[in-house]
Enzyme design. Structure first.
Site, PDB file in Angstrom:
ATOM      1  N   GLY A  50       4.922  -0.303   8.768  1.00 41.78           N
ATOM      2  CA  GLY A  50       5.271  -1.447   9.604  1.00 41.78           C
ATOM      3  C   GLY A  50       4.154  -1.717  10.595  1.00 41.78           C
ATOM      4  CD  GLU A  74       7.942   7.115   8.854  1.00 44.29           C
ATOM      5  OE1 GLU A  74       7.907   8.203   8.244  1.00 44.29           O
ATOM      6  OE2 GLU A  74       7.940   6.017   8.289  1.00 44.29           O
ATOM      7  CG  ASP A 101      12.027   3.423  10.032  1.00 48.27           C
ATOM      8  OD1 ASP A 101      11.136   3.829   9.262  1.00 48.27           O
ATOM      9  OD2 ASP A 101      11.882   2.406  10.741  1.00 48.27           O
TER      10      ASP A 101
HETATM   11  C1  QUE Z   1       2.630   6.976  10.716  1.00 44.98           C
HETATM   12  C2  QUE Z   1       3.137   5.732  10.474  1.00 44.98           C
HETATM   13  C3  QUE Z   1       2.290   4.647  10.182  1.00 44.98           C
HETATM   14  C4  QUE Z   1       0.919   4.891  10.143  1.00 44.98           C
HETATM   15  C5  QUE Z   1       0.407   6.162  10.365  1.00 44.98           C
HETATM   16  C6  QUE Z   1       1.269   7.185  10.660  1.00 44.98           C
HETATM   17  C7  QUE Z   1       2.765   3.311   9.952  1.00 44.98           C
HETATM   18  C8  QUE Z   1       1.789   2.299   9.721  1.00 44.98           C
HETATM   19  C9  QUE Z   1       0.425   2.620   9.692  1.00 44.98           C
HETATM   20  C10 QUE Z   1      -0.637   1.686   9.506  1.00 44.98           C
HETATM   21  C11 QUE Z   1      -1.813   2.093   8.874  1.00 44.98           C
HETATM   22  C12 QUE Z   1      -2.875   1.226   8.727  1.00 44.98           C
HETATM   23  C13 QUE Z   1      -2.803  -0.048   9.206  1.00 44.98           C
HETATM   24  C14 QUE Z   1      -1.630  -0.457   9.846  1.00 44.98           C
HETATM   25  C15 QUE Z   1      -0.574   0.403  10.003  1.00 44.98           C
HETATM   26  O1  QUE Z   1       0.036   3.897   9.879  1.00 44.98           O
HETATM   27  O2  QUE Z   1       3.997   3.049   9.973  1.00 44.98           O
HETATM   28  O3  QUE Z   1      -1.569  -1.709  10.340  1.00 44.98           O
HETATM   29  O4  QUE Z   1      -3.843  -0.914   9.086  1.00 44.98           O
HETATM   30  O5  QUE Z   1       2.198   1.038   9.537  1.00 44.98           O
HETATM   31  O6  QUE Z   1       0.780   8.429  10.898  1.00 44.98           O
HETATM   32  O7  QUE Z   1       4.472   5.518  10.508  1.00 44.98           O
END
Ligand code: QUE
Length: 340
Positions: free
Chosen positions: A69, A141, A149
């Site tokens: 997300g 998470e 979730d």
């Molecule tokens: C835990 C997470 C997420 C995460 C890294 C975690 C997560 C998520 C992203 C993410 C990664 C690259 C992106 C971005 C989001 O990383 O939920 O916009 O470019 O979206 O350790 O829950």
């Protein structure tokens, strides 16, 4: 920057399929609110459209299916005390997860690259899930002090043995083959055949899939299956850490080291959530998760800090409160679940 605004979720009708392309490749197709609303609209439009026999879902850019997300935006909202934005994001996302679970036709996810968190939520609740040798699947998470979730508090406790708890607490990264063995994916198809598979799905429907599927290689976690159950089947995070120490193996020491880096509060919340999720249906799990987001995202300091350390400053040095699992107050965890 003057770019033509391309939608972040591209929905089309092609052949007998409704196709959905998650299209934020620079953000690894992480789900933002416009994407979530577009998912909602596609589900509503296609569930009773007899010309749509199946949905085919994929990610743009060749690196990711969907990384999760838009947690950076959620962090900004949380820091501003903007509870309404946080509430709207999660409630709409969980509605999509629920809408996919009850979607009355095949929902085919083509998972080639990163699929984490929210990406699992848009693929796991309705099959089939196709993975390639380049799939990388995780629930990471606890590294950002969130918790599993998008309905995974329903899914993870139902995986074999204690695999779900292991995935949720350590954020272990599964390969495509691993995901099939863990029960998070149904079919293994090599990347080089994915394009042809997509064309066949669009032309013929879901019956084309078995022709492309191969037997996946053995799971990389197979040598540790018994240890996963012994250690992650324990009923507290401290007991899990003690069991890992007692194993006396390199693998167990590595798992303990990973756990020691995660948010202690988040690990305790996640373990409690999975144990409760084992006895709830999907709707009950999503309701529990939504209630938890209000506390974990808006009120506990670890979420803002976790996103800062993993995605904003990328220093890998989060300052958790409390810093040690030993100092997490069980009553505080119970209170986060409404004291029940
Ligand atoms: C835990 C997470 C997420 C995460 C890294 C975690 C997560 C998520 C992203 C993410 C990664 C690259 C992106 C971005 C989001 O990383 O939920 O916009 O470019 O979206 O350790 O829950």
């Amino acid at each position: 920057m003057s770019e033509t605004a391309e939608p972040s979720l591209i929905a089309k009708k092609e052949g007998v399929a409704g196709t959905l392309l998650m299209n934020r490749p620079k953000a690894l197709n992480a789900l933002d609110q416009p994407m979530i609303r577009a998912f909602s609209a596609a589900i509503a439009a296609w569930k009773d459209d007899a010309s749509v026999k199946l949905v085919v879902l994929e990610g743009a850019g060749g690196r990711a299916f969907c990384a999760g997300g838009d947690v950076r935006a959620l962090r900004t909202a949380a820091m501003a005390g903007d509870r309404a934005t946080v509430e709207a994001f999660f409630s709409e996302e969980y509605e999509v997860n629920s809408g996919i679970a009850t979607f009355p036709k095949p929902w085919v996810s083509l998972i080639d690259g990163v699929c984490m968190g929210g990406g699992i939520g848009v693929s796991v609740h309705q099959g089939p899930q196709v993975v390639t040798e380049h799939a990388l699947i995780a629930m990471p998470e606890t590294a950002i002090a969130l918790f599993p979730d998008v309905g995974t508090s329903y899914v993870l406790p139902r995986l074999p043995g204690a695999i779900g708890t292991w995935l949720a607490l350590t954020g272990a990264r599964l390969t495509g083959a691993d995901a099939v063995h863990a029960g998070l994916a149904t079919h293994f198809v090599p990347r080089e055949r994915l394009h042809e598979l997509r064309a066949a799905l669009v032309a013929e429907g879901v019956d084309a899939l078995p022709r492309f599927a191969l037997t996946p290689p053995e799971a990389s976690f197979a040598p540790h299956r018994a240890a996963i159950d012994r250690c992650f089947g324990q009923d507290s995070v401290l007991a899990i850490l003690a069991a890992l120490d007692a194993e006396g193996t390199e693998w167990a020491a590595a798992q303990a080291k990973i756990l020691r880096r995660m948010s202690p509060t988040s690990m305790c919340v996640s373990l409690e959530l999975l144990r409760r999720g084992a006895a709830e249906d999907l709707a009950g799990c999503l309701a529990m998760e939504l209630a938890l987001t209000r506390v974990v995202v808006n009120e506990h300091p670890d979420f803002v800090e976790g996103v800062r350390s993993v995605l904003v400053d990328k220093d890998g040095a989060p300052k958790w409160q409390p810093a040690r699992v030993e100092d997490v107050d069980p009553a505080a965890i119970a209170a986060m679940f409404g004291g029940r």
